[in-house]
Design a protein around this motif. Structure first.
Motif, PDB file in Angstrom:
ATOM      1  N   LEU A  45      12.581 -90.671 -22.949  1.00 25.56           N
ATOM      2  CA  LEU A  45      12.943 -91.545 -24.062  1.00 25.56           C
ATOM      3  C   LEU A  45      12.532 -92.987 -23.806  1.00 25.56           C
ATOM      4  O   LEU A  45      12.685 -93.836 -24.679  1.00 25.56           O
ATOM      5  CB  LEU A  45      14.452 -91.462 -24.335  1.00 25.56           C
ATOM      6  N   SER A  47       9.488 -95.223 -23.508  1.00 23.44           N
ATOM      7  CA  SER A  47       8.061 -95.166 -23.795  1.00 23.44           C
ATOM      8  C   SER A  47       7.497 -96.569 -23.911  1.00 23.44           C
ATOM      9  O   SER A  47       8.224 -97.555 -23.940  1.00 23.44           O
ATOM     10  CB  SER A  47       7.793 -94.359 -25.068  1.00 23.44           C
ATOM     11  N   GLU A  55       1.573 -94.289 -28.286  1.00 29.09           N
ATOM     12  CA  GLU A  55       2.827 -94.226 -27.538  1.00 29.09           C
ATOM     13  C   GLU A  55       2.659 -93.314 -26.322  1.00 29.09           C
ATOM     14  O   GLU A  55       2.191 -92.190 -26.439  1.00 29.09           O
ATOM     15  CB  GLU A  55       3.927 -93.681 -28.458  1.00 29.09           C
ATOM     16  N   GLY A  57       4.429 -92.503 -22.054  1.00 28.80           N
ATOM     17  CA  GLY A  57       5.576 -92.671 -21.191  1.00 28.80           C
ATOM     18  C   GLY A  57       5.558 -94.018 -20.489  1.00 28.80           C
ATOM     19  O   GLY A  57       4.498 -94.550 -20.141  1.00 28.80           O
ATOM     20  N   LYS A  81       9.799 -86.549 -26.875  1.00 31.35           N
ATOM     21  CA  LYS A  81      10.949 -87.452 -26.963  1.00 31.35           C
ATOM     22  C   LYS A  81      12.116 -86.674 -27.574  1.00 31.35           C
ATOM     23  O   LYS A  81      12.108 -86.374 -28.769  1.00 31.35           O
ATOM     24  CB  LYS A  81      10.608 -88.679 -27.820  1.00 31.35           C
ATOM     25  N   ALA A  88      12.788 -81.871 -29.861  1.00 29.38           N
ATOM     26  CA  ALA A  88      12.106 -83.079 -29.402  1.00 29.38           C
ATOM     27  C   ALA A  88      10.959 -83.400 -30.352  1.00 29.38           C
ATOM     28  O   ALA A  88      10.382 -82.517 -30.991  1.00 29.38           O
ATOM     29  CB  ALA A  88      11.579 -82.894 -27.986  1.00 29.38           C
ATOM     30  N   ASP A 237      13.352 -92.351 -17.276  1.00 23.66           N
ATOM     31  CA  ASP A 237      14.304 -91.900 -18.292  1.00 23.66           C
ATOM     32  C   ASP A 237      15.749 -92.271 -17.982  1.00 23.66           C
ATOM     33  O   ASP A 237      16.414 -92.919 -18.760  1.00 23.66           O
ATOM     34  CB  ASP A 237      14.194 -90.386 -18.492  1.00 23.66           C
ATOM     35  N   SER A 262      17.370 -94.783 -26.201  1.00 24.76           N
ATOM     36  CA  SER A 262      15.958 -94.842 -25.838  1.00 24.76           C
ATOM     37  C   SER A 262      15.608 -96.246 -25.347  1.00 24.76           C
ATOM     38  O   SER A 262      16.239 -97.229 -25.730  1.00 24.76           O
ATOM     39  CB  SER A 262      15.072 -94.468 -27.028  1.00 24.76           C
ATOM     40  N   ASN A 263      14.609 -96.305 -24.502  1.00 27.71           N
ATOM     41  CA  ASN A 263      14.069 -97.571 -23.991  1.00 27.71           C
ATOM     42  C   ASN A 263      15.151 -98.488 -23.415  1.00 27.71           C
ATOM     43  O   ASN A 263      15.192 -99.683 -23.694  1.00 27.71           O
ATOM     44  CB  ASN A 263      13.267 -98.286 -25.087  1.00 27.71           C
ATOM     45  N   LYS A 299      17.040 -92.501 -30.411  1.00 29.63           N
ATOM     46  CA  LYS A 299      16.065 -91.541 -30.947  1.00 29.63           C
ATOM     47  C   LYS A 299      16.619 -90.809 -32.168  1.00 29.63           C
ATOM     48  O   LYS A 299      15.881 -90.150 -32.889  1.00 29.63           O
ATOM     49  CB  LYS A 299      15.671 -90.523 -29.862  1.00 29.63           C
TER      50      LYS A 299
END
Length: 494
Positions: A45, A47, A55, A57, A81, A88, A237, A262-263, A299
């Motif tokens: 998640l 990226s 996009e 990883g 993702k 996903a 992650d 995410s991120n 996400k």
């Protein structure tokens, strides 16, 4: 001259594959080689956005930096993702294709392999050496059929492999020998040897085990890497959970640990600052003193909104604001701050609409096409430079956007600041990474000591530390000889 390919696989997830690949990339780059990273398939998640608007990883973006390169979608052609525990989003060569369940993707892998090989071939034509990162473990029997992430890829391109294991987990020799035993004969033959990672203590005590391992398998240990206390490399992650710093003078930040966050690397620069205590918290009843609440990226925004409400976060956020606290929403967290989130096409789950927190006068409609951009601009509240990236599905509209946060270099305005100056929302990931923006945002939020960390320098120091560790603790000549011997043996095969 044909490019040399070396693949790093691990006995487990988080064995140290990403860090080792990063170190090897920088090591070979320092030797004057044209080197590139490659990960056939990644599930993460966290990226990054490439210059061409693709996009990949996050780890591959860091590895590209280690090579002195700009990240490219060919470096990670398949990215998964997770939307939920069972589905996903599939991203091929940088672009979102569809959502798939686990069984559906397992069947889809035969279609993914040509995409992987297409990207890999382009790298082979441009670089002298490719350092490939596997995913999880090659010994996951249930995933072997149609594998594109580990030995399936290694066999397809006929490359050698080194196997890394984390001694910190315990059972390192069982991990290495057991993984080797579960591979086919041809797969075993392409394992050149082993690397033991995160070792603490006296190497003389470990040596009898190394001797046994080499005798048992007939394969060398190329190195024993020490536990690096000061290493910082962006996580692929998982969120690093740390003990609170227990200093009453610290500036306290709480990030609700939503299920589909995410991120989270957006907050690494905050976590690494000794003047800040950041708590990734699931249960709001357990959080302590709070100066700032940050809603992170998600996400699956509508599902995470449900989770926030069910776990009592909505009332906690409202109470925090009544007491004068500040709130920031980043990407999905920004969308949550609005009045509505609409998903008419079922982009992130079941089609429908969900009420937001109603803290910014705006609504968001999710779209099939993602916004993928690298961005620079100025933070309007302090005329500080910001640099980051957008990566989201959805367009926001409403009166809240008339009071923006950032003026982008292309002249467009971005983000929203509430009329009472307590709530800030933005789509920009990496919001805190630029020192000026970091200091300005924490000053706005009430921090007395907002001295920033130079995040880019810190990342570069982590890459250099891994390269120095590889150079000092691995027998690189033995590894090079093994690679050359593998290549020579293939040339002799009729």
């Amino acid at each position: 001259m044909q490019a040399i390919t070396l693949m790093v696989q691990g006995t487990t997830s988080d064995a140290g594959k990403s860090a080792l690949v990063t170190g090897l990339c920088r090591y070979y780059q320092q030797q004057g080689e044209l080197v590139a990273p490659f990960k056939p398939q990644n599930m993460a998640l966290n990226s990054a956005v490439t210059a061409e608007g693709g996009e990949i990883g996050r780890a591959q973006a860091v590895q590209a930096q280690a090579c002195g390169l700009s990240p490219h979608t060919d470096m990670n052609p398949v990215l998964l993702k997770p939307n939920s525990d069972k589905t996903a989003q599939l991203i091929l060569q940088g672009k979102a294709v569809k959502n798939l369940g686990a069984k559906s993707y397992h069947a889809y892998k035969t279609q993914a392999m040509p995409v992987v090989l297409d990207s890999f071939q382009r790298l082979l034509e441009q670089y002298q050496r490719i350092i490939v990162e596997g995913a999880g473990s090659p010994a996951e029997i249930n995933l072997r059929q149609g594998d594109v992430a580990n030995m399936g890829f290694a066999e397809a391109v006929d490359c050698p492999v080194i196997l890394v294991a984390d001694i910190e987990r315990g059972g390192v020799f069982a991990h290495l020998v057991g993984t080797l035993e579960l591979l086919s004969e041809s797969e075993q033959q392409r394992i050149l040897g082993f690397v033991i990672n995160r070792f603490r203590g006296d190497i003389d005590i470990l040596q009898p085990g190394i001797d046994w391992l080499e005798q048992r398998t007939g394969k060398p240990v190329f190195g024993v890497l020490p536990y690096l206390h000061d290493l910082y490399l962006e996580s692929e992650d998982s969120v690093a959970v740390e003990q609170p710093k227990m200093d009453t003078e610290l500036f306290n930040i709480v990030v609700p640990r939503i299920p589909r966050m995410s991120n989270h690397t957006d907050f690494d620069v905050l976590r690494l600052n000794s003047a800040v205590d950041i708590d990734f918290c699931r249960n709001p009843e357990l959080m302590g003193k709070t100066d700032l609440i940050i809603l992170p990226g998600s996400k699956s925004v509508r599902d995470d909104l449900v989770w926030l409400r069910e776990n009592g976060w909505e009332s906690v956020i409202l109470r925090h604001l009544r007491y004068g606290g500040k709130v920031i929403g980043v990407c999905g967290g920004y969308q949550m701050l609005g009045c509505w989130v609409h998903d008419p096409h079922g982009v992130e789950g079941e089609a429908g609409s969900s009420p937001g927190l109603g803290l910014l006068d705006m609504q968001t409609t999710l779209t099939n096409e993602k916004q993928l951009k690298q961005l620079t601009g100025q933070l309007l509240m302090a005329d500080a430079r910001v640099k980051g990236y957008e990566i989201h599905a959805g367009i926001s509209s409403g009166n809240a956007l008339s009071n923006p946060v950032i003026r982008l270099e292309n002249g467009e305005m971005e983000g929203s600041l509430s009329p009472d100056q307590q709530i800030l929302g933005t789509y920009l990931h990496g919001l805190f990474d630029s020192p000026g923006a970091y200091a300005s945002l924490l000053h706005w939020a009430g921090a007395k000591n907002s001295q920033p960390i130079d995040f880019e320098t810190l990342r570069e120091q982590g890459i250099e530390l891994m390269a120095a560790t590889v150079k000092q603790f691995m027998n690189m000549q033995l590894l090079e000889d093994a690679c050359q011997s593998f290549v020579a043996s293939k040339k002799k095969t009729p």
